[in-house]
Scaffold this active site. Sequence first.
Site, PDB file in Angstrom:
ATOM      1  N   LYS A 117       0.544  -1.170  -0.058  1.00 33.96           N
ATOM      2  CA  LYS A 117      -0.164   0.077   0.092  1.00 33.96           C
ATOM      3  C   LYS A 117       0.920   1.274  -0.006  1.00 33.96           C
ATOM      4  O   LYS A 117       0.394   2.153  -0.623  1.00 33.96           O
ATOM      5  CB  LYS A 117      -0.991  -0.111   1.310  1.00 33.96           C
ATOM      6  N   LYS A 199      -4.396  -9.972  -6.540  1.00 36.40           N
ATOM      7  CA  LYS A 199      -5.635 -10.344  -5.965  1.00 36.40           C
ATOM      8  C   LYS A 199      -6.715  -9.053  -6.370  1.00 36.40           C
ATOM      9  O   LYS A 199      -6.482  -7.969  -6.487  1.00 36.40           O
ATOM     10  CB  LYS A 199      -5.609 -10.428  -4.463  1.00 36.40           C
ATOM     11  N   LYS A 202     -10.416  -3.716  -3.563  1.00 37.94           N
ATOM     12  CA  LYS A 202     -11.271  -2.491  -3.464  1.00 37.94           C
ATOM     13  C   LYS A 202     -10.740  -0.990  -4.161  1.00 37.94           C
ATOM     14  O   LYS A 202     -11.440  -0.552  -4.758  1.00 37.94           O
ATOM     15  CB  LYS A 202     -11.618  -2.170  -2.024  1.00 37.94           C
TER      16      LYS A 202
HETATM   17  P1  TYM Z   1     -10.660  -5.726   4.215  1.00 35.55           P
HETATM   18  O1  TYM Z   1     -11.612  -4.623   4.539  1.00 35.55           O
HETATM   19  O2  TYM Z   1      -9.529  -5.265   3.248  1.00 35.55           O
HETATM   20  O3  TYM Z   1     -11.308  -7.010   3.647  1.00 35.55           O
HETATM   21  C1  TYM Z   1     -12.141  -7.487   4.332  1.00 35.55           C
HETATM   22  C2  TYM Z   1     -12.179  -9.265   4.159  1.00 35.55           C
HETATM   23  O4  TYM Z   1     -12.306  -9.640   2.793  1.00 35.55           O
HETATM   24  C3  TYM Z   1     -11.034 -10.310   2.475  1.00 35.55           C
HETATM   25  N1  TYM Z   1     -10.788 -10.324   1.073  1.00 35.55           N
HETATM   26  C4  TYM Z   1     -10.754 -11.124   0.036  1.00 35.55           C
HETATM   27  N2  TYM Z   1     -10.974 -12.343   0.117  1.00 35.55           N
HETATM   28  C5  TYM Z   1     -10.762 -13.195  -0.983  1.00 35.55           C
HETATM   29  N3  TYM Z   1     -10.383 -12.475  -1.963  1.00 35.55           N
HETATM   30  C6  TYM Z   1      -9.983 -11.233  -2.164  1.00 35.55           C
HETATM   31  N4  TYM Z   1      -9.531 -10.772  -3.248  1.00 35.55           N
HETATM   32  C7  TYM Z   1     -10.229 -10.514  -1.001  1.00 35.55           C
HETATM   33  N5  TYM Z   1     -10.042  -9.160  -0.835  1.00 35.55           N
HETATM   34  C8  TYM Z   1     -10.202  -8.991   0.671  1.00 35.55           C
HETATM   35  C9  TYM Z   1     -10.061 -10.248   3.572  1.00 35.55           C
HETATM   36  O5  TYM Z   1      -9.120 -10.923   3.648  1.00 35.55           O
HETATM   37  C10 TYM Z   1     -10.874  -9.619   4.802  1.00 35.55           C
HETATM   38  O6  TYM Z   1     -11.236 -10.773   5.410  1.00 35.55           O
HETATM   39  N6  TYM Z   1      -7.591  -5.737   7.962  1.00 35.55           N
HETATM   40  C11 TYM Z   1      -9.089  -6.006   7.714  1.00 35.55           C
HETATM   41  C12 TYM Z   1     -10.019  -5.737   8.480  1.00 35.55           C
HETATM   42  C13 TYM Z   1      -9.904  -6.105   9.997  1.00 35.55           C
HETATM   43  C14 TYM Z   1     -10.040  -7.270  10.669  1.00 35.55           C
HETATM   44  C15 TYM Z   1      -9.862  -6.854  12.095  1.00 35.55           C
HETATM   45  C16 TYM Z   1     -10.285  -8.449  10.083  1.00 35.55           C
HETATM   46  C17 TYM Z   1      -9.462  -5.059  11.026  1.00 35.55           C
HETATM   47  N7  TYM Z   1      -9.652  -5.582  11.992  1.00 35.55           N
HETATM   48  C18 TYM Z   1      -9.879  -7.876  13.064  1.00 35.55           C
HETATM   49  C19 TYM Z   1     -10.422  -9.470  11.099  1.00 35.55           C
HETATM   50  C20 TYM Z   1     -10.219  -9.307  12.566  1.00 35.55           C
HETATM   51  C21 TYM Z   1      -9.060  -5.397   6.202  1.00 35.55           C
HETATM   52  O7  TYM Z   1      -8.385  -4.491   5.927  1.00 35.55           O
HETATM   53  O8  TYM Z   1      -9.838  -6.327   5.533  1.00 35.55           O
END
Ligand code: TYM
Length: 331
Positions: A117, A199, A202
């Site tokens: 990032k 991957k 967003k």
């Molecule tokens: P975030 O918001 O980027 O993504 C949310 C969830 O979606 C999954 N994900 C994917 N899974 C499959 N293929 C993809 N291309 C893909 N892109 C995203 C992510 O792995 C995630 O599970 N840091 C985290 C949010 C967070 C969190 C937490 C998660 C903050 N605190 C505590 C679990 C526990 C994040 O940015 O996810």
Amino acid sequence: MIQNIKKRIFSGVQPSGNLHIGNFLGAIKQWVALQDEYDSIFSVVDYHAITVKYDPKILRKKIIEIAKIYIAGGIDYKKVIIFQQSDIRAHTELCWILNAVSARVSDLNKMTQFKDKAGEGNVNVGIGLYDYPVLMAADILLYNTDVVPVGDDQLQHVELARDLAKRFNHDYEKIFKIPEPKIMKQGARIMSLDNPEKKMSKSAESEFSRIGLLDEPELAIKKIMKATTDIGAKVKFNPKEKPGISNLLTIYSLLANIEIKKLEEKYANIMYGEFKKDLAETVAEFLNDFQKEYNKIDDKQIAEILTAGAKKAEPIAEETLMKVKRVIGVK
Ligand code: TYM
């Protein structure tokens, strides 16, 4: 006394960008499948979303949107806790304590998502982006979490949460439970449609790289038809040699609930174009159903659900934070 014997899961999504089918298939679909078996807490992690450039007006809307997506995706708000991270101060407070007493610069320097990032060598980004895995560790550890269901890209962050918990327990007292990551066998890493080596994300510039959960179904059909495929003509699952087709097979399999093997058989003598047409129809149908549910939910009701969720989550978080404050010597 009846004891709560269910194990606990905790997970969250950032209210940034447009949620896509990768987020759904890698994370939310998994939560839905686990919500009965586990005592479940799902957060809209808004303090993570301010670690990159954002617009406050849009953030406010996105917070509601994410909670609606949880519910439209099948999360039962009557059974689980859904809350907004910033409603509970214990998250940032524990983050600060972990920053000071458990996290090391050497831990955070290893985080690949930060490097992606921020760009290698780029120091002109907020400290929050660098420290974000510690806030995520605080999210998880406050709730005595057993299991963290996430997509593959969050695995390193959950491992850091485990390491920080172990280090803290060793240096002070055994306060934290050590959480286990839970990654789906299939769908944990949905790839970009226009570059299947990356991957689905967003924040990728190209709209044609992802299918948004709130995309018009007609647009989603166009995106699937334009998706990059591979040399050759066989519909075969082989992520190394055929990353594009393998990704499309995974999406198809998960949305239609058909095993990949069965899809390979069905499309054995059929050209990519026909395969994509059928997949596009499946995706459009999924989006239609999903958005029908989404549109039924009233924004006001979401605000109430989040407030009620925070009320239930806060005492759990406070109890852990209090124990932490005692053993580090400030209480
Ligand atoms: P975030 O918001 O980027 O993504 C949310 C969830 O979606 C999954 N994900 C994917 N899974 C499959 N293929 C993809 N291309 C893909 N892109 C995203 C992510 O792995 C995630 O599970 N840091 C985290 C949010 C967070 C969190 C937490 C998660 C903050 N605190 C505590 C679990 C526990 C994040 O940015 O996810």
